[in-house]
Scaffold this motif. Sequence first.
Motif, short mmCIF file in Angstrom:
data_model
loop_
_atom_site.label_atom_id
_atom_site.label_comp_id
_atom_site.label_asym_id
_atom_site.label_seq_id
_atom_site.Cartn_x
_atom_site.Cartn_y
_atom_site.Cartn_z
N GLN A 68 47.55 -16.60 41.03
CA GLN A 68 48.81 -16.01 40.58
C GLN A 68 48.69 -14.48 40.61
OE1 GLN A 68 48.26 -18.12 37.01
NE2 GLN A 68 49.77 -19.69 37.45
N MET A 84 55.03 -15.10 37.17
CA MET A 84 55.57 -16.32 36.56
C MET A 84 56.09 -17.25 37.67
SD MET A 84 57.50 -14.90 33.15
CE MET A 84 58.59 -13.80 34.06
N CYS A 85 55.41 -18.35 37.86
CA CYS A 85 55.71 -19.24 38.99
C CYS A 85 56.94 -20.11 38.74
CB CYS A 85 54.53 -20.14 39.28
SG CYS A 85 53.05 -19.25 39.77
N TYR A 90 54.09 -24.16 42.30
CA TYR A 90 53.19 -25.27 42.02
C TYR A 90 53.21 -26.30 43.14
CZ TYR A 90 52.96 -22.98 37.57
OH TYR A 90 52.76 -22.03 36.60
N THR A 113 48.87 -15.16 34.35
CA THR A 113 50.31 -15.34 34.16
C THR A 113 50.66 -15.41 32.68
OG1 THR A 113 52.20 -16.77 34.69
CG2 THR A 113 50.11 -17.87 34.26
N ALA A 116 54.75 -20.16 33.09
CA ALA A 116 55.69 -20.54 34.16
C ALA A 116 57.05 -19.93 33.89
CB ALA A 116 55.78 -22.05 34.24
N GLN A 127 60.70 -27.81 36.99
CA GLN A 127 59.51 -27.05 36.60
C GLN A 127 58.46 -27.92 35.91
OE1 GLN A 127 57.67 -24.50 37.29
NE2 GLN A 127 58.70 -22.79 36.27
N ILE A 131 54.58 -28.93 37.33
CA ILE A 131 53.34 -28.63 36.61
C ILE A 131 52.58 -29.91 36.31
CG2 ILE A 131 52.36 -27.72 34.47
CD1 ILE A 131 54.62 -25.64 34.47
N GLY A 157 52.00 -22.71 32.50
CA GLY A 157 51.96 -21.93 33.73
C GLY A 157 50.55 -21.68 34.21
#
Length: 274
Positions: A68, A84-85, A90, A113, A116, A127, A131, A157
């Motif tokens: 990240q 922040m993914c 992912y 991070t 998320a 989301q 994950i 995250g």
Amino acid sequence: MKNKSAQSQAWKTVQIARHPDRPQFLDYASELFDEFDTLHGDRVFGDDGAMIGGLARFNGQPVMVVGQHRGRTTRERLKHNFGMCNPEGYRKSQRLLDLAERFNLPVFTFIDTMGAYPGVGAEERGQAEAIATSLAQLSRLKVPVIATVLGEGGSGGALGIGVADRVIMLSHSIYSVISPEGCASILWKTAEKAEQASEALALTADKLQKIGIVEHIVDEGEGAHLNPDQVMENLREVLTQVLAELQPMDAEARCEARYQRLMKFGSSNLGLAS
């Protein structure tokens, strides 16, 4: 009751972990790995700039690297969404992990991070499912998996690329279920109690190693931003050592050991930091 100096030390660690000059994933990737060739997209929705990964060589050996990246300038931070993914990040990492297993490549993941991305679009695109699927995939991956917390390891995250055979932390990095500010807002209804929350969360590397969440701590002196070359060399030594321990193991035995490692979490086998 914890004394004030202990609280202040935990909070100081949080500030160092978030230092704007702290080396980030791409800084480490360029120093630790050769021929780093990034791969893009999740083949479903798009490419997530917060999650970067691809093929590389570590000490001459082909490996898969995933991490990240936050960015420093405003333009970079927007490009990488402040680390922040989204679900695409992912799902991209899942695609790369599948490649790693197919070609028998050890996996190195690097965590940095706040958590998320919590936006509506991210939730609409799954989301939580992305994950959860990442956790399941990493738990059964047959190749060695080594995770390193470079700065801030926040919530799911971080866990999305944090399930591993061994977890390494830099000495001034942090790893927790929630940010100190978020924890304080829940417990005390104000983010101003973040310093107290940082102590209550036991988010520092030494405390996490003591309770068995982390296996190795890489010394970074007063902070990785002050002597990045030495810190990267220290990390290289630990990564080399850990890979040498994991690689000779039978794949099934390694998976079973990873499973047993995870099953200890939350049990009396870990114990609590004093």
